[in-house]
Enzyme design. Structure first.
Site, PDB file in Angstrom:
ATOM      1  N   LYS A   1      40.612  39.039  27.321  1.00 53.72           N
ATOM      2  CA  LYS A   1      41.940  38.386  27.228  1.00 53.72           C
ATOM      3  C   LYS A   1      41.839  36.910  27.618  1.00 53.72           C
ATOM      4  O   LYS A   1      42.352  36.046  26.926  1.00 53.72           O
ATOM      5  CB  LYS A   1      42.957  39.094  28.153  1.00 53.72           C
ATOM      6  CG  LYS A   1      43.152  40.573  27.848  1.00 53.72           C
ATOM      7  CD  LYS A   1      44.197  41.213  28.743  1.00 53.72           C
ATOM      8  CE  LYS A   1      43.852  41.214  30.217  1.00 53.72           C
ATOM      9  NZ  LYS A   1      42.662  42.034  30.568  1.00 53.72           N
TER      10      LYS A   1
ATOM     11  N   ARG B   1      52.362  43.939  32.242  1.00 55.14           N
ATOM     12  CA  ARG B   1      51.411  44.987  32.590  1.00 55.14           C
ATOM     13  C   ARG B   1      52.113  46.301  32.907  1.00 55.14           C
ATOM     14  O   ARG B   1      51.445  47.286  33.215  1.00 55.14           O
ATOM     15  CB  ARG B   1      50.657  44.544  33.838  1.00 55.14           C
ATOM     16  CG  ARG B   1      49.228  44.136  33.604  1.00 55.14           C
ATOM     17  CD  ARG B   1      48.719  43.654  34.939  1.00 55.14           C
ATOM     18  NE  ARG B   1      47.307  43.748  35.056  1.00 55.14           N
ATOM     19  CZ  ARG B   1      46.491  42.726  34.918  1.00 55.14           C
ATOM     20  NH1 ARG B   1      46.934  41.540  34.595  1.00 55.14           N
ATOM     21  NH2 ARG B   1      45.206  42.902  35.108  1.00 55.14           N
TER      22      ARG B   1
ATOM     23  N   ARG C   1      30.413  38.754  34.601  1.00 50.87           N
ATOM     24  CA  ARG C   1      31.258  37.563  34.410  1.00 50.87           C
ATOM     25  C   ARG C   1      31.020  36.524  35.502  1.00 50.87           C
ATOM     26  O   ARG C   1      30.917  36.835  36.673  1.00 50.87           O
ATOM     27  CB  ARG C   1      32.728  37.960  34.411  1.00 50.87           C
ATOM     28  CG  ARG C   1      33.650  36.743  34.383  1.00 50.87           C
ATOM     29  CD  ARG C   1      35.065  37.073  34.109  1.00 50.87           C
ATOM     30  NE  ARG C   1      35.591  38.096  34.974  1.00 50.87           N
ATOM     31  CZ  ARG C   1      36.775  38.662  34.787  1.00 50.87           C
ATOM     32  NH1 ARG C   1      37.523  38.298  33.764  1.00 50.87           N
ATOM     33  NH2 ARG C   1      37.206  39.585  35.609  1.00 50.87           N
TER      34      ARG C   1
ATOM     35  N   ARG D   1      34.061  36.661  40.670  1.00 52.25           N
ATOM     36  CA  ARG D   1      35.325  37.121  41.257  1.00 52.25           C
ATOM     37  C   ARG D   1      35.118  38.293  42.212  1.00 52.25           C
ATOM     38  O   ARG D   1      34.364  39.212  41.902  1.00 52.25           O
ATOM     39  CB  ARG D   1      36.293  37.518  40.135  1.00 52.25           C
ATOM     40  CG  ARG D   1      37.312  36.452  39.834  1.00 52.25           C
ATOM     41  CD  ARG D   1      38.093  36.733  38.599  1.00 52.25           C
ATOM     42  NE  ARG D   1      38.784  38.017  38.582  1.00 52.25           N
ATOM     43  CZ  ARG D   1      39.576  38.424  37.593  1.00 52.25           C
ATOM     44  NH1 ARG D   1      39.771  37.628  36.553  1.00 52.25           N
ATOM     45  NH2 ARG D   1      40.170  39.588  37.635  1.00 52.25           N
TER      46      ARG D   1
ATOM     47  N   ARG E   1      40.760  49.091  39.126  1.00 50.00           N
ATOM     48  CA  ARG E   1      41.481  48.263  38.139  1.00 50.00           C
ATOM     49  C   ARG E   1      41.606  48.999  36.806  1.00 50.00           C
ATOM     50  O   ARG E   1      42.650  48.953  36.161  1.00 50.00           O
ATOM     51  CB  ARG E   1      40.741  46.935  37.928  1.00 50.00           C
ATOM     52  CG  ARG E   1      40.898  46.000  39.120  1.00 50.00           C
ATOM     53  CD  ARG E   1      39.890  44.869  39.067  1.00 50.00           C
ATOM     54  NE  ARG E   1      40.012  44.022  37.906  1.00 50.00           N
ATOM     55  CZ  ARG E   1      39.031  43.231  37.463  1.00 50.00           C
ATOM     56  NH1 ARG E   1      37.858  43.194  38.080  1.00 50.00           N
ATOM     57  NH2 ARG E   1      39.222  42.480  36.401  1.00 50.00           N
TER      58      ARG E   1
HETATM   59  P1  AP5 Z   1      37.449  37.968  30.137  1.00 50.78           P
HETATM   60  O1  AP5 Z   1      37.892  37.176  28.959  1.00 50.78           O
HETATM   61  O2  AP5 Z   1      37.369  37.257  31.441  1.00 50.78           O
HETATM   62  O3  AP5 Z   1      38.249  39.355  30.244  1.00 50.78           O
HETATM   63  P2  AP5 Z   1      39.744  39.653  30.665  1.00 50.78           P
HETATM   64  O4  AP5 Z   1      40.276  40.651  29.691  1.00 50.78           O
HETATM   65  O5  AP5 Z   1      40.515  38.384  30.832  1.00 50.78           O
HETATM   66  O6  AP5 Z   1      39.479  40.373  32.049  1.00 50.78           O
HETATM   67  P3  AP5 Z   1      40.176  40.182  33.469  1.00 50.78           P
HETATM   68  O7  AP5 Z   1      39.257  40.866  34.453  1.00 50.78           O
HETATM   69  O8  AP5 Z   1      40.485  38.747  33.772  1.00 50.78           O
HETATM   70  O9  AP5 Z   1      41.447  40.979  33.292  1.00 50.78           O
HETATM   71  P4  AP5 Z   1      42.290  41.597  34.394  1.00 50.78           P
HETATM   72  O10 AP5 Z   1      43.462  41.947  33.594  1.00 50.78           O
HETATM   73  O11 AP5 Z   1      41.660  42.686  35.170  1.00 50.78           O
HETATM   74  O12 AP5 Z   1      42.414  40.421  35.491  1.00 50.78           O
HETATM   75  P5  AP5 Z   1      43.617  39.478  35.895  1.00 50.78           P
HETATM   76  O13 AP5 Z   1      43.049  38.217  36.391  1.00 50.78           O
HETATM   77  O14 AP5 Z   1      44.658  39.432  34.833  1.00 50.78           O
HETATM   78  O15 AP5 Z   1      35.993  38.563  29.754  1.00 50.78           O
HETATM   79  C1  AP5 Z   1      35.264  39.367  30.659  1.00 50.78           C
HETATM   80  C2  AP5 Z   1      33.770  39.090  30.476  1.00 50.78           C
HETATM   81  O16 AP5 Z   1      33.378  39.532  29.180  1.00 50.78           O
HETATM   82  C3  AP5 Z   1      33.392  37.609  30.549  1.00 50.78           C
HETATM   83  O17 AP5 Z   1      32.160  37.454  31.191  1.00 50.78           O
HETATM   84  C4  AP5 Z   1      33.277  37.178  29.082  1.00 50.78           C
HETATM   85  O18 AP5 Z   1      32.347  36.137  28.884  1.00 50.78           O
HETATM   86  C5  AP5 Z   1      32.809  38.470  28.420  1.00 50.78           C
HETATM   87  N1  AP5 Z   1      33.324  38.611  27.054  1.00 50.78           N
HETATM   88  C6  AP5 Z   1      34.606  38.379  26.635  1.00 50.78           C
HETATM   89  N2  AP5 Z   1      34.712  38.631  25.321  1.00 50.78           N
HETATM   90  C7  AP5 Z   1      33.463  39.063  24.913  1.00 50.78           C
HETATM   91  C8  AP5 Z   1      32.946  39.484  23.664  1.00 50.78           C
HETATM   92  N3  AP5 Z   1      33.711  39.525  22.549  1.00 50.78           N
HETATM   93  N4  AP5 Z   1      31.645  39.857  23.612  1.00 50.78           N
HETATM   94  C9  AP5 Z   1      30.870  39.817  24.720  1.00 50.78           C
HETATM   95  N5  AP5 Z   1      31.299  39.413  25.937  1.00 50.78           N
HETATM   96  C10 AP5 Z   1      32.607  39.038  26.023  1.00 50.78           C
HETATM   97  O19 AP5 Z   1      44.293  40.307  37.107  1.00 50.78           O
HETATM   98  C11 AP5 Z   1      43.661  40.401  38.370  1.00 50.78           C
HETATM   99  C12 AP5 Z   1      44.596  41.128  39.344  1.00 50.78           C
HETATM  100  O20 AP5 Z   1      45.822  40.355  39.518  1.00 50.78           O
HETATM  101  C13 AP5 Z   1      45.087  42.518  38.902  1.00 50.78           C
HETATM  102  O21 AP5 Z   1      44.152  43.521  39.258  1.00 50.78           O
HETATM  103  C14 AP5 Z   1      46.423  42.623  39.671  1.00 50.78           C
HETATM  104  O22 AP5 Z   1      46.205  42.967  41.023  1.00 50.78           O
HETATM  105  C15 AP5 Z   1      46.965  41.198  39.638  1.00 50.78           C
HETATM  106  N6  AP5 Z   1      47.859  40.961  38.489  1.00 50.78           N
HETATM  107  C16 AP5 Z   1      47.663  40.045  37.490  1.00 50.78           C
HETATM  108  N7  AP5 Z   1      48.664  40.089  36.600  1.00 50.78           N
HETATM  109  C17 AP5 Z   1      49.528  41.041  37.029  1.00 50.78           C
HETATM  110  C18 AP5 Z   1      50.731  41.567  36.512  1.00 50.78           C
HETATM  111  N8  AP5 Z   1      51.270  41.105  35.356  1.00 50.78           N
HETATM  112  N9  AP5 Z   1      51.349  42.564  37.201  1.00 50.78           N
HETATM  113  C19 AP5 Z   1      50.836  43.033  38.364  1.00 50.78           C
HETATM  114  N10 AP5 Z   1      49.686  42.589  38.911  1.00 50.78           N
HETATM  115  C20 AP5 Z   1      49.018  41.595  38.245  1.00 50.78           C
END
Ligand code: AP5
Length: 236
Positions: free
Chosen positions: A31, A106, A145, A178, A189
């Site tokens: 994402k 979410r 990552r 992270r 998660r």
């Molecule tokens: P990346 O693009 O970083 O993946 P992502 O889907 O963004 O993963 P996140 O871990 O950031 O998502 P998340 O939803 O768990 O975290 P968030 O920060 O939102 O890619 C991942 C890896 O894969 C990278 O190394 C990349 O290079 C590689 N990659 C990507 N595409 C690829 C491809 N096509 N091929 C090969 N490799 C690839 O949330 C963190 C925390 O915040 C949550 O756990 C929660 O506690 C809180 N939070 C955030 N938003 C909310 C909400 N709306 N409601 C409640 N709590 C929330």
């Protein structure tokens, strides 16, 4: 196919109508990687609720203190806190013509509230891009990552390593791992995603807003698929 790397290459398509782009998918689906590219191409702000929380934690705000223990355990932050933070952010002038959401909504509650937000902002349409990835790939993507401390540029030590280990190719800044990308927290998660976020796939499918994208392909190929969907958005 238009040049998918061109900054502002598709700005007229989405900004002209006012558009909320939502990236939906499990942790590690890509994402953040795709949101950065879409935001650049369509000149829309990239709104990552995860990044917003990490910024609050770093600044030691009240909100950051509430979110920190939940994020460390891999649990979701309560809807009321998330929604207040999102409302604040999208009331900024740069969000008038739309935004790219990464990590929001979410829960069903968050999605219901977002519908109201989009109406208030008089946005022409909403598109939900559902990034579909085989679960076995997710752990590898997350443990591998690394993120640039300064620019937020995303690397992967297995798939997209930086030229110099530990440092960003673009500006030489340190790359960070992270805290919630440890295997123990990743498990929680992923289960929070299954319980609370996966139901949004059906929610948006029923509303005719969901476009599924094969996100197991190489990142540039995924971007091309997304641009194909968004450039065709006028026909929605
Ligand atoms: P990346 O693009 O970083 O993946 P992502 O889907 O963004 O993963 P996140 O871990 O950031 O998502 P998340 O939803 O768990 O975290 P968030 O920060 O939102 O890619 C991942 C890896 O894969 C990278 O190394 C990349 O290079 C590689 N990659 C990507 N595409 C690829 C491809 N096509 N091929 C090969 N490799 C690839 O949330 C963190 C925390 O915040 C949550 O756990 C929660 O506690 C809180 N939070 C955030 N938003 C909310 C909400 N709306 N409601 C409640 N709590 C929330």
């Amino acid at each position: 196919m238009a040049d998918v790397t061109a900054d502002g290459g598709g700005a007229d398509v989405l900004r002209g109508q006012g558009c909320a782009v939502i990236l939906l998918g499990p942790p590690g689906a890509g994402k953040g990687t795709q949101a950065q590219r879409i935001a650049q191409r369509y000149l829309l702000p990239h709104l990552s609720t995860g990044d917003m929380f990490r910024d609050h934690i770093q600044r030691g705000t009240d909100l950051g203190r509430k979110a920190k223990p939940l994020m460390e355990r891999g649990e979701l932050v309560p809807d009321a806190i998330v929604l207040g933070m999102v409302e604040d952010r999208i009331s900024q002038p740069d969000c008038e013509r739309g935004f790219v959401f990464d990590g929001f909504p979410r829960t069903i509650q968050q999605a219901d509230d977002l519908e109201g937000i989009c109406k208030r902002h008089k946005l022409g349409f909403t598109i939900v891009l559902y990034l579909v990835v085989n679960p076995e790939l997710l752990v590898r993507r997350l443990t591998g990552r690394r993120i640039c401390k300064a620019s937020g540029h995303i690397y992967n030590v297995y798939e997209r390593p930086p030229k110099r280990e530990g440092f960003c190719d673009l500006d030489g800044s340190e790359l960070i791992h992270r805290a919630d990308d440890s295997e123990a927290v990743i498990g929680e998660r992923l289960s929070a995603y299954d319980r609370q976020t996966q139901p949004l796939v059906e929610y948006y499918k029923l509303r005719g807003l969901l476009s599924s994208v094969d996100a197991m392909a190489e990142a540039d190929t995924v971007t091309k698929s997304i641009v194909g969907i968004l450039d065709g958005a006028k026909a929605f």
